[in-house]
Design a protein around this motif. Structure first.
Motif, PDB file in Angstrom:
ATOM      1  N   ALA A 178      42.539  46.876  41.460  1.00 25.11           N
ATOM      2  CA  ALA A 178      42.522  45.755  42.396  1.00 25.11           C
ATOM      3  C   ALA A 178      43.705  45.812  43.364  1.00 25.11           C
ATOM      4  O   ALA A 178      43.778  45.003  44.301  1.00 25.11           O
ATOM      5  CB  ALA A 178      42.542  44.437  41.638  1.00 25.11           C
ATOM      6  N   ALA A 205      46.739  45.085  42.624  1.00 26.44           N
ATOM      7  CA  ALA A 205      47.672  43.984  42.338  1.00 26.44           C
ATOM      8  C   ALA A 205      48.935  44.530  41.670  1.00 26.44           C
ATOM      9  O   ALA A 205      49.253  44.207  40.514  1.00 26.44           O
ATOM     10  CB  ALA A 205      46.985  42.949  41.446  1.00 26.44           C
ATOM     11  N   ASN A 223      33.573  41.606  47.080  1.00 29.61           N
ATOM     12  CA  ASN A 223      35.029  41.709  46.971  1.00 29.61           C
ATOM     13  C   ASN A 223      35.383  42.304  45.606  1.00 29.61           C
ATOM     14  O   ASN A 223      35.549  41.590  44.621  1.00 29.61           O
ATOM     15  CB  ASN A 223      35.665  40.327  47.140  1.00 29.61           C
ATOM     16  CG  ASN A 223      37.178  40.401  47.218  1.00 29.61           C
ATOM     17  OD1 ASN A 223      37.778  41.424  46.872  1.00 29.61           O
ATOM     18  ND2 ASN A 223      37.795  39.331  47.686  1.00 29.61           N
ATOM     19  N   SER A 224      35.471  43.628  45.573  1.00 27.66           N
ATOM     20  CA  SER A 224      35.713  44.299  44.299  1.00 27.66           C
ATOM     21  C   SER A 224      37.053  43.894  43.705  1.00 27.66           C
ATOM     22  O   SER A 224      37.178  43.744  42.481  1.00 27.66           O
ATOM     23  CB  SER A 224      35.658  45.814  44.487  1.00 27.66           C
ATOM     24  OG  SER A 224      36.646  46.245  45.403  1.00 27.66           O
ATOM     25  N   LYS A 225      38.069  43.684  44.537  1.00 32.22           N
ATOM     26  CA  LYS A 225      39.394  43.338  44.018  1.00 32.22           C
ATOM     27  C   LYS A 225      39.345  42.022  43.247  1.00 32.22           C
ATOM     28  O   LYS A 225      39.952  41.877  42.194  1.00 32.22           O
ATOM     29  CB  LYS A 225      40.400  43.248  45.163  1.00 32.22           C
ATOM     30  CG  LYS A 225      40.696  44.589  45.826  1.00 32.22           C
ATOM     31  CD  LYS A 225      41.747  44.465  46.910  1.00 32.22           C
ATOM     32  CE  LYS A 225      42.046  45.831  47.528  1.00 32.22           C
ATOM     33  NZ  LYS A 225      43.082  45.736  48.583  1.00 32.22           N
ATOM     34  N   GLU A 226      38.619  41.064  43.792  1.00 32.13           N
ATOM     35  CA  GLU A 226      38.505  39.762  43.130  1.00 32.13           C
ATOM     36  C   GLU A 226      37.850  39.904  41.760  1.00 32.13           C
ATOM     37  O   GLU A 226      38.308  39.332  40.767  1.00 32.13           O
ATOM     38  CB  GLU A 226      37.684  38.811  44.005  1.00 32.13           C
ATOM     39  CG  GLU A 226      37.445  37.451  43.380  1.00 32.13           C
ATOM     40  CD  GLU A 226      36.491  36.595  44.202  1.00 32.13           C
ATOM     41  OE1 GLU A 226      35.819  35.730  43.605  1.00 32.13           O
ATOM     42  OE2 GLU A 226      36.405  36.813  45.430  1.00 32.13           O
ATOM     43  N   TYR A 227      36.780  40.702  41.692  1.00 30.46           N
ATOM     44  CA  TYR A 227      36.079  40.874  40.414  1.00 30.46           C
ATOM     45  C   TYR A 227      36.926  41.678  39.433  1.00 30.46           C
ATOM     46  O   TYR A 227      36.915  41.400  38.221  1.00 30.46           O
ATOM     47  CB  TYR A 227      34.732  41.553  40.638  1.00 30.46           C
ATOM     48  CG  TYR A 227      33.698  40.625  41.237  1.00 30.46           C
ATOM     49  CD1 TYR A 227      33.248  39.515  40.529  1.00 30.46           C
ATOM     50  CD2 TYR A 227      33.189  40.845  42.514  1.00 30.46           C
ATOM     51  CE1 TYR A 227      32.297  38.660  41.074  1.00 30.46           C
ATOM     52  CE2 TYR A 227      32.244  39.991  43.068  1.00 30.46           C
ATOM     53  CZ  TYR A 227      31.805  38.897  42.338  1.00 30.46           C
ATOM     54  OH  TYR A 227      30.876  38.039  42.875  1.00 30.46           O
ATOM     55  N   TYR A 228      37.656  42.686  39.913  1.00 29.15           N
ATOM     56  CA  TYR A 228      38.509  43.466  39.027  1.00 29.15           C
ATOM     57  C   TYR A 228      39.607  42.599  38.405  1.00 29.15           C
ATOM     58  O   TYR A 228      39.909  42.722  37.213  1.00 29.15           O
ATOM     59  CB  TYR A 228      39.149  44.628  39.793  1.00 29.15           C
ATOM     60  CG  TYR A 228      38.191  45.749  40.142  1.00 29.15           C
ATOM     61  CD1 TYR A 228      37.023  45.956  39.402  1.00 29.15           C
ATOM     62  CD2 TYR A 228      38.438  46.602  41.221  1.00 29.15           C
ATOM     63  CE1 TYR A 228      36.140  46.978  39.721  1.00 29.15           C
ATOM     64  CE2 TYR A 228      37.563  47.628  41.541  1.00 29.15           C
ATOM     65  CZ  TYR A 228      36.412  47.807  40.789  1.00 29.15           C
ATOM     66  OH  TYR A 228      35.545  48.825  41.117  1.00 29.15           O
ATOM     67  N   LEU A 229      40.191  41.714  39.200  1.00 33.31           N
ATOM     68  CA  LEU A 229      41.233  40.838  38.666  1.00 33.31           C
ATOM     69  C   LEU A 229      40.654  39.829  37.677  1.00 33.31           C
ATOM     70  O   LEU A 229      41.274  39.528  36.650  1.00 33.31           O
ATOM     71  CB  LEU A 229      41.946  40.107  39.806  1.00 33.31           C
ATOM     72  CG  LEU A 229      42.960  40.944  40.596  1.00 33.31           C
ATOM     73  CD1 LEU A 229      43.543  40.140  41.751  1.00 33.31           C
ATOM     74  CD2 LEU A 229      44.090  41.429  39.678  1.00 33.31           C
ATOM     75  N   THR A 230      39.470  39.311  37.981  1.00 41.17           N
ATOM     76  CA  THR A 230      38.816  38.381  37.040  1.00 41.17           C
ATOM     77  C   THR A 230      38.530  39.079  35.723  1.00 41.17           C
ATOM     78  O   THR A 230      38.737  38.511  34.635  1.00 41.17           O
ATOM     79  CB  THR A 230      37.504  37.853  37.650  1.00 41.17           C
ATOM     80  OG1 THR A 230      37.793  37.180  38.874  1.00 41.17           O
ATOM     81  CG2 THR A 230      36.806  36.885  36.703  1.00 41.17           C
ATOM     82  N   THR A 273      43.696  46.054  36.881  1.00 40.72           N
ATOM     83  CA  THR A 273      44.704  45.421  37.741  1.00 40.72           C
ATOM     84  C   THR A 273      45.152  46.396  38.822  1.00 40.72           C
ATOM     85  O   THR A 273      45.304  46.020  39.997  1.00 40.72           O
ATOM     86  CB  THR A 273      45.917  44.967  36.899  1.00 40.72           C
ATOM     87  OG1 THR A 273      45.475  44.014  35.922  1.00 40.72           O
ATOM     88  CG2 THR A 273      46.976  44.321  37.784  1.00 40.72           C
TER      89      THR A 273
END
Length: 777
Positions: free
Chosen positions: A441, A443, A410-417, A438
């Motif tokens: 992701a 977001a 889940n690239s979006k999850e890692y990018y936001l983290t 951000t």
């Protein structure tokens, strides 16, 4: 000084050597010490220069003070106390002796801060390349380009040849402006301050930046390495390299790229890096595995053709037939190496493959989220699947593609983290990276919050890194908050018409403090474009928003624009009243020293406009004091320039010269030619007033030189002053007076102003060539 195996004394403070070594191993701490070498600073200005949070810099300063390396002192500024820091020592020498650790702290004339080892990539296995290293090490005064396919060893070669170079790796996100800041900090650590001072003053001229970088490289004889040039998206970086080619004499610039960049011929050395020779490749294979049979090596060399990374990976994989491997080398790697990894190693690789640039260990630990991050990372590093560059780790581009396909994450999850991790670092550069991740992701709901963060904490981002910020924002230009930021960038970079159009478009699409900022900037744009009726309308809007929001920032914006508006409308009393409101708010907020110093300058300007130079001197001196305390060199020297003008008007010519000399030296050093000429003009006329023809002539010639280089109109007045100095010496100055009149014929108002000032200190009837004012064509 007392020396023991466990501690040492510095001016009555007991310090353990391990504490000193730990502090001095930090690149940021070394940069702080380097900056303090040039003068006293407040933590806020140091934080801005280093692109770090003020709290982080303050914490580091306290540690350095505890160790006796810096000195903090309280300075009285108006009705408040301000803490400033300066360098306490010039040299720290540590000797590891058999019976003790000996620490010497003292003064040294030749003070430099060496670049830390972590900045240059670690070379784990390096063999051969003797000819290439010889070319690189003998390339002083050259631009060297090393190019070749991915994994061929370009980075390792440069790291081996230049172990103490300034290393900069491009990842496609940064721009010329950010590279210039990093070079400025580096050159400052070597004693060359002009580039950093120019950037601090708000200078953005490409020509001036290029010249200052060249001068800095030449003066310090530095080696600069630009890695991964093929990723560069800012053409200005390539223009810089082309500019340096053929001009370098003492400095060296080395470039690594996958494709051959066209940077010219003169002064450029191109090295097309191929695979290792068989003997070199065999040595590498033995370094990796220990023992490799001749037969196995022959098979490996036939497959890899000497490609270093391919050799390392193949040695880490189970043995397969040459035919299977030859069909698709990377499919082989995927099937055999990847599937032999543990689940944790796969996860770590998958995470790293999401990021184009290197990640620091703390970021990896945050993203990975398990306690065994270090052993897993070390295992991948040993197997050659992960590389280390200084304190950062990354997956080679050669492997990233197939790793992204190997396992769904889940690239979006890692990018936001990662974005949250970056924001916690609380500095402008990481703020920009966080904004970018951000958006990666998806977001977009966070854009408003990020813009608010920029507005409240990172206001310098718009001015310091406009290209980088614009490139990020352009991806979501349909978002009203992002669009407003783009309009603000256009305003700060001087594109007023474009800024006006964009900001008017989004004025009612944003709300609260965001709308207040948009309205305030629109008022400023309209004043600058001399649309005063419309500007007054926006000032009234801004006043209503200030009353509604009751935010000190909004009130400050209102009074800033009000002051400017009244000044342009030639109502100095009202401008002065508004300026004092600005000053009151700036001082009440206590975190806006730059605003305070600027407002004090503006108050001085208004008093000067009101023909009250004595009062102007008072406020220019107050601005000078604030600027000195906070280490704001640009504003400090603007105050010197204005004080020089005031004392000239008051007839205090010696003081005018003294203040003017400080300003001239600074503005010349940072290539601010306009300010240099403005100050030289008053100093030159002051020399004439004191009948010092020799020094007046020197200043006049400098003005002429700048005019020929830049075309700045006031510089041509140097010919008038040169002719006057000749007459002072009893010589014929008519030739120069004629040239001055000729150059200024397009600027009759300027000619009249020059002659008016000169007439205050010299009998202009003696200037026969100037009896008739020049007429415009």
């Amino acid at each position: 000084m007392i020396y023991t195996p466990f501690s040492y004394f510095v001016w009555g403070i007991v310090v353990e050597p391990i504490s000193l070594l730990k502090v001095l191993s930090s690149e940021t701490n070394l940069q702080i010490l380097s900056l303090l070498r040039s003068g006293s600073f407040h933590p806020r200005e140091l934080a801005r220069l280093l692109h770090r949070s003020e709290s982080d810099v303050s914490r580091r300063l306290k540690k350095l003070e505890k160790l006796g390396l810096v000195e903090g002192r309280w300075v009285r500024l108006g009705d408040r106390n301000v803490r400033v820091y300066s360098l306490k020592v010039d040299e720290v020498k540590i000797d590891f002796l058999p019976e003790k650790v000996q620490v010497d702290i003292g003064e040294k004339e030749d003070y430099t801060v060496p670049i830390t080892a972590g900045e240059v990539p670690e070379v784990k296995f390096f063999v051969g390349r003797g000819e290439e290293i010889e070319i690189l090490r003998s390339s002083k005064g050259k631009l060297v380009v090393v190019y070749g396919i991915a994994g061929i060893g370009k980075t390792s070669l440069l790291a081996k040849a230049f172990p103490e170079a300034f290393w900069y790796t491009l990842d496609g996100s940064e721009s010329m402006e950010y590279l210039a800041w990093q070079l400025g900090l580096y050159l400052n650590s070597l004693g060359y301050t002009a580039l950093l001072e120019y950037l601090r003053s708000g200078g953005k001229g490409e020509r001036e930046i290029f010249e200052l970088i060249l001068d800095g490289l030449e003066e310090t004889e530095s080696v600069v390495i630009i890695d991964d040039l093929h990723k560069c998206q800012d053409d200005a970086v390539k223009r810089l390299l082309t500019y340096l080619a053929g001009k370098l004499r003492n400095g060296t610039v080395a470039v690594a790229s996958r494709i051959k960049p066209m940077l010219g011929i003169e002064g450029v050395v191109y090295i097309n890096l191929g695979g290792l020779k068989p003997r070199e490749a065999y040595e590498l294979a033995k370094n990796v595995r220990g023992e490799v049979s001749v037969e196995e090596f022959a098979r490996i060399y036939r497959i890899t053709r000497g490609h270093p990374l391919a050799i390392i990976l193949l040695l880490e994989s189970p043995e397969l037939s040459e035919e299977v491997v030859r069909e698709n080398f990377f499919e082989f790697l995927f099937m055999e190496i990847y599937q032999s990894l543990s689940a944790d190693e796969r996860r770590m690789l998958s995470i790293l493959s999401l990021f184009e640039g290197p990640l620091e260990y703390d970021a990896i630990k945050t993203l990975y989220g398990k306690k065994n991050a270090f052993p897993v990372l070390h295992s991948l590093l040993r197997k050659g699947l992960v590389e280390r560059r200084g304190r950062n780790y990354f997956v080679h581009d050669m492997l990233r593609g197939f790793l992204k396909e190997a396992e769904s994450v889940n690239s979006k999850e890692y990018y936001l983290t990662y974005a949250d991790y970056l924001l916690e670092k609380n500095n402008p550069h990481d703020f920009l990276k966080a904004f970018e991740y951000t958006l990666k992701a998806g977001a977009y709901y966070k854009i408003k919050d990020l813009v608010l963060l920029r507005l409240k904490k990172f206001k310098h981002v718009v001015g310091d890194f406009p290209k980088t910020y614009r490139r990020i924002l352009i991806q979501v230009s349909d978002n009203p908050y992002a669009k407003a930021e783009l309009g603000i960038i256009y305003f700060t970079t001087g594109f007023f018409q474009k800024a006006r159009d964009i900001l008017m478009e989004v004025e009612y699409e944003v709300e609260g403090i965001f709308r207040a900022e948009v309205v305030g900037i629109l008022a400023d744009v309209l004043i600058s474009m001399e649309e005063f009726e419309k500007a007054e309308e926006y000032l009234e809007k801004l006043q209503r928003l200030a009353e509604e929001l009751d935010d000190p920032d909004v009130w400050l914006w209102y009074y800033m624009e009000k002051t400017k508006y009244e000044y342009y409308q030639e109502r100095p009393e009202k401008a002065l009243e508004s300026a004092f409101k600005e000053l009151e708010i700036s001082r009440r907020q206590a975190n806006l020293p730059e605003n305070e110093a600027l407002v004090l300058l503006h108050i001085g300007d208004i008093y000067l406009e009101m023909e009250m130079p004595e009062k102007a001197v008072r406020y220019y001196k107050e601005s000078l004091e604030v600027s000195r305390v906070y280490g704001m060199l640009s504003l400090e020297h603007l105050a010197y320039m204005e004080l020089s003008k005031c004392h000239y008007i008051l007839g205090n010519y010696e003081k005018a010269i003294s203040y003017g000399t400080r300003a001239v030296e600074y503005f010349t050093r940072i290539r601010n030619y306009r300010r240099t000429v403005d100050t030289l003009a008053y100093r030159c006329v002051s020399w004439i007033a004191l009948d010092d023809a020799e020094r007046a002539e020197k200043d006049a010639r400098e003005m002429i030189k700048i005019a020929h280089g830049t075309g700045y109109p006031l510089g041509w007045a140097g010919y008038i002053f040169l002719g006057t100095s000749k007459i002072l010496r009893g010589q014929d100055g008519s030739e120069y007076l004629k040239k001055g009149r000729e150059h200024l014929k397009e600027y009759p108002w300027l000619y009249d102003a020059v002659m008016e000032e000169l007439g205050k200190v010299f009998d202009t009837s003696l200037l026969e060539e100037t009896t008739t004012a020049p007429q415009a064509n």
